[in-house]
Design a protein around this motif. Structure first.
Motif, PDB file in Angstrom:
ATOM      1  N   ARG A  33       0.836  -1.197   0.000  1.00 52.21           N
ATOM      2  CA  ARG A  33       0.000   0.000   0.000  1.00 52.21           C
ATOM      3  C   ARG A  33       0.874   1.252   0.000  1.00 52.21           C
ATOM      4  NH1 ARG A  33      -5.154  -1.293   1.006  1.00 52.21           N
ATOM      5  NH2 ARG A  33      -5.748   0.810   1.618  1.00 52.21           N
ATOM      6  N   THR A  34       0.389   2.276  -0.644  1.00 49.60           N
ATOM      7  CA  THR A  34       1.060   3.562  -0.615  1.00 49.60           C
ATOM      8  C   THR A  34       0.159   4.562   0.105  1.00 49.60           C
ATOM      9  OG1 THR A  34       0.172   4.074  -2.804  1.00 49.60           O
ATOM     10  CG2 THR A  34       2.396   3.177  -2.712  1.00 49.60           C
ATOM     11  N   PRO A  35       0.725   5.418   0.955  1.00 52.94           N
ATOM     12  CA  PRO A  35      -0.101   6.361   1.706  1.00 52.94           C
ATOM     13  C   PRO A  35      -0.678   7.457   0.807  1.00 52.94           C
ATOM     14  CG  PRO A  35       2.214   6.677   2.211  1.00 52.94           C
ATOM     15  CD  PRO A  35       2.126   5.476   1.325  1.00 52.94           C
ATOM     16  N   PRO A  36      -1.886   7.924   1.122  1.00 48.42           N
ATOM     17  CA  PRO A  36      -2.548   8.930   0.278  1.00 48.42           C
ATOM     18  C   PRO A  36      -1.783  10.240   0.142  1.00 48.42           C
ATOM     19  CG  PRO A  36      -4.081   8.046   1.898  1.00 48.42           C
ATOM     20  CD  PRO A  36      -2.736   7.496   2.224  1.00 48.42           C
ATOM     21  N   HIS A  37      -0.997  10.639   1.149  1.00 46.56           N
ATOM     22  CA  HIS A  37      -0.315  11.928   1.072  1.00 46.56           C
ATOM     23  C   HIS A  37       0.750  11.974  -0.034  1.00 46.56           C
ATOM     24  CE1 HIS A  37       2.580   9.780   3.624  1.00 46.56           C
ATOM     25  NE2 HIS A  37       3.454  10.632   3.157  1.00 46.56           N
ATOM     26  N   LEU A  38       1.173  10.814  -0.541  1.00 47.21           N
ATOM     27  CA  LEU A  38       2.158  10.800  -1.625  1.00 47.21           C
ATOM     28  C   LEU A  38       1.627  11.448  -2.892  1.00 47.21           C
ATOM     29  CD1 LEU A  38       3.696   7.221  -1.389  1.00 47.21           C
ATOM     30  CD2 LEU A  38       4.708   9.370  -0.674  1.00 47.21           C
ATOM     31  N   TYR A  39       0.306  11.429  -3.078  1.00 49.43           N
ATOM     32  CA  TYR A  39      -0.298  11.907  -4.316  1.00 49.43           C
ATOM     33  C   TYR A  39      -0.887  13.311  -4.191  1.00 49.43           C
ATOM     34  CZ  TYR A  39       0.105   6.940  -5.010  1.00 49.43           C
ATOM     35  OH  TYR A  39       0.595   5.680  -5.092  1.00 49.43           O
ATOM     36  N   ARG A  58     -10.465   7.609  13.356  1.00 47.24           N
ATOM     37  CA  ARG A  58      -9.790   7.328  12.084  1.00 47.24           C
ATOM     38  C   ARG A  58      -8.311   7.699  12.083  1.00 47.24           C
ATOM     39  NH1 ARG A  58     -13.631   6.789   7.338  1.00 47.24           N
ATOM     40  NH2 ARG A  58     -15.644   6.628   8.346  1.00 47.24           N
ATOM     41  N   GLY A  59      -7.872   8.508  13.039  1.00 47.71           N
ATOM     42  CA  GLY A  59      -6.460   8.852  13.139  1.00 47.71           C
ATOM     43  C   GLY A  59      -6.040  10.025  12.285  1.00 47.71           C
ATOM     44  N   THR A  60      -6.984  10.729  11.692  1.00 46.51           N
ATOM     45  CA  THR A  60      -6.679  11.918  10.903  1.00 46.51           C
ATOM     46  C   THR A  60      -7.886  12.845  10.890  1.00 46.51           C
ATOM     47  OG1 THR A  60      -5.925  12.750   8.757  1.00 46.51           O
ATOM     48  CG2 THR A  60      -7.394  10.852   8.715  1.00 46.51           C
ATOM     49  N   ASP A  67      -6.822   6.252   5.175  1.00 51.08           N
ATOM     50  CA  ASP A  67      -6.595   5.062   4.360  1.00 51.08           C
ATOM     51  C   ASP A  67      -6.912   3.834   5.192  1.00 51.08           C
ATOM     52  OD1 ASP A  67      -5.831   3.367   2.317  1.00 51.08           O
ATOM     53  OD2 ASP A  67      -3.710   3.466   2.823  1.00 51.08           O
ATOM     54  N   HIS A  68      -8.056   3.241   4.936  1.00 48.05           N
ATOM     55  CA  HIS A  68      -8.458   2.043   5.660  1.00 48.05           C
ATOM     56  C   HIS A  68      -7.651   0.854   5.149  1.00 48.05           C
ATOM     57  CE1 HIS A  68     -10.969  -0.909   7.616  1.00 48.05           C
ATOM     58  NE2 HIS A  68     -11.099  -1.521   6.467  1.00 48.05           N
ATOM     59  N   TYR A  69      -7.075   0.096   6.054  1.00 53.39           N
ATOM     60  CA  TYR A  69      -6.258  -1.053   5.665  1.00 53.39           C
ATOM     61  C   TYR A  69      -7.133  -2.268   5.412  1.00 53.39           C
ATOM     62  CZ  TYR A  69      -2.949  -4.851   5.728  1.00 53.39           C
ATOM     63  OH  TYR A  69      -2.235  -5.948   5.388  1.00 53.39           O
TER      64      TYR A  69
END
Length: 80
Positions: A33-39, A58-60, A67-69
């Protein structure tokens, strides 16, 4: 520029190299998985926000960074 969750893929996969001379069985497709902040680049002003208690769960604070795992190897979804 408007960003949405559909503008990128969070789950990526690859198939590791397996030599014909390797005595071990092939691993099959591997996922990561790649974290959403990369994009996102710079964080734009006025992003939608979760309610305070929902943000704690949710932690944010911002839905765009949530980003739900989901385990790709769970429940037999992995082929190898």
């Amino acid at each position: 520029m408007k960003h949405s969750e559909e503008s990128f893929t969070k789950v990526k996969s690859y198939r590791p190299f397996h030599s014909a001379f390797d005595p071990c069985p092939p691993l099959g497709r591997r996922h990561y998985r790649t974290p959403p902040h990369l994009y996102l680049g710079f964080q734009p002003r006025g992003l939608q926000q979760f309610a305070p208690m929902e943000a704690l769960r949710r932690g944010t604070l911002w839905p765009i960074f949530y980003d739900h795992y989901e385990n790709p190897y769970e429940n037999g979804r992995e082929g190898g």
